[in-house]
Write an enzyme that holds these catalytic residues in place. Structure first.
Site, mmCIF file in Angstrom:
data_model
loop_
_atom_site.group_PDB
_atom_site.id
_atom_site.type_symbol
_atom_site.label_atom_id
_atom_site.label_comp_id
_atom_site.label_asym_id
_atom_site.label_seq_id
_atom_site.Cartn_x
_atom_site.Cartn_y
_atom_site.Cartn_z
ATOM 1 C CB ILE A 275 -2.869 -4.334 11.538
ATOM 2 C CG1 ILE A 275 -4.030 -4.645 10.815
ATOM 3 C CG2 ILE A 275 -2.211 -5.558 12.087
ATOM 4 C CD1 ILE A 275 -5.176 -5.266 11.622
ATOM 5 C CE LYS B 140 -7.733 6.184 4.262
ATOM 6 N NZ LYS B 140 -6.415 6.125 4.295
ATOM 7 C CG ASP C 95 -11.448 16.902 -5.577
ATOM 8 O OD1 ASP C 95 -12.383 17.766 -6.079
ATOM 9 O OD2 ASP C 95 -10.325 17.261 -5.261
ATOM 10 C CB ILE C 96 -15.644 17.470 -8.294
ATOM 11 C CG1 ILE C 96 -14.418 17.742 -8.952
ATOM 12 C CG2 ILE C 96 -15.941 18.474 -7.035
ATOM 13 C CD1 ILE C 96 -14.700 18.997 -9.833
ATOM 14 C CG ASP D 150 -4.681 4.638 1.782
ATOM 15 O OD1 ASP D 150 -5.830 5.005 1.664
ATOM 16 O OD2 ASP D 150 -4.193 4.609 3.084
ATOM 17 C CE LYS E 182 -2.184 1.978 3.582
ATOM 18 N NZ LYS E 182 -2.059 3.321 3.639
#
Lengths: 215, 215
Positions: free
Chosen positions: B170, B62, B65-66, B60, B34
């Site tokens: 984790i 996240k 946005d538009i 990753d 990741k």
């Protein structure tokens, strides 16, 4: 004088050379340059420093991660000399506080509490007032407001006091720069209408005229 | 065999050379790598391609946005050969659909409907079930779940059917890899406990033993 300017150009493209070229052409018409992830993906964060030599840079990263990652993103933007950074508030005050703590005194932090696309209404809209309150408590410098929704700009202005409001969604997404300013925006962020124009300089001038004529 | 592996190492650092070095050391112990924004800021998105030569890469980002910006971010990750991408769902189905449409058949899309830090409870938690439903309707491939909250993993598993669940948080954030898998996670994402270890290889092996012993 830059401090009198209200136009922020959004160079939401991949190509760093083209971004610099457009920025140089219109630098006398703008207050700042907004960049987002695509141009950083293609060029690395060094593009922030390069564009900062032309005009102040606002990093539209819509940060929305855990506090530690938010801090690392913010630190790098600060290191590259960004003027401001955009963070979501939806991920909670600890995440937003991490951005503010890392920016403090060096970068303006704008919080996202509304957005300009339809999907925003599904989950975020009912929380908007609470996110504004939480952002104010955290100590943000300003808010991102939807430039195509003047009543929302006026509503956020009422809650935000004299903090900075930057309106997105001007032009391609339907917002009018003059009306957004009249509704309470300090800055209008314009992307496609400038960088896709045959003459970005003429397009930027037209928007600045729109702003002055409406006030 | 990679398909039997459940461990995803989170190389949430700036340094691309160090990321590659660690990835090479532990590649036989992991299913995927990741990466998040800091390493892309420091190295450009080319680091995704470089790491993909060692193991599949999960971006990753996240994304929040538009639709148009979500699409541009996703397109670049796909171009660099990423295996999967992580998108928020709170920005609405049009934004999430843009990520899925651009990924289709090339990258797995994981939707964020819960998070592992305390601030998540302020705004997101009450919407979690609705965001799961919306994500399922959009056609996501899986969900990100909090590896330190086993009852939430079990709850999301119930809604998610046989979609992929990847558990973050984790190790440093308190989650146990074995317990997360037993609660329903397909993958466990481990960062600091591996990349900050004196021997990342031993740390990765230990986590894999934790996973097998608990099943």
């Amino acid at each position: 004088m830059r401090s009198g300017k209200k136009l922020i150009v959004a160079l939401d493209i991949y190509d760093g050379s083209r971004a610099k070229e457009i920025a140089l052409k219109i630098k006398d018409e703008i207050f700042a340059i907004k960049v987002n992830w695509p141009v950083v993906m293609a060029n690395g964060s060094g593009i922030i420093k390069e564009l900062s030599e032309i005009a102040p840079v606002l990093c539209d990263f819509k940060i929305a991660d855990i506090p530690n990652t938010n801090r690392l993103i913010t630190m790098k933007a600060k290191e590259e000399g960004a003027w401001g950074i955009i963070s979501h508030s939806f991920t909670g005050t600890d995440s937003l506080e991490a951005v503010i703590a890392e920016s403090k005194g060096k970068m303006k932090v704008f919080s996202v509490v509304t957005m300009s696309h339809p999907g925003y209404r599904e989950f975020m809209e009912p929380l908007s007032e609470r996110m504004i309150e939480a952002s104010l408590r955290c100590g943000v410098d300003g808010f991102i407001v939807p430039g195509n929704d003047y009543s929302t700009i006026a509503r956020v202005r009422k809650s935000a006091g004299d903090l900075l409001l930057a309106a997105t969604g001007i032009g391609a997404q339907g917002g009018n720069a003059g009306k957004a300013v009249r509704a309470g925006a300090d800055y209008v962020i314009v992307g496609r209408s400038i960088y896709q124009a045959e003459s970005p300089l003429s397009a930027a001038r037209e928007i600045n005229m729109e702003i002055s004529s409406e006030n």
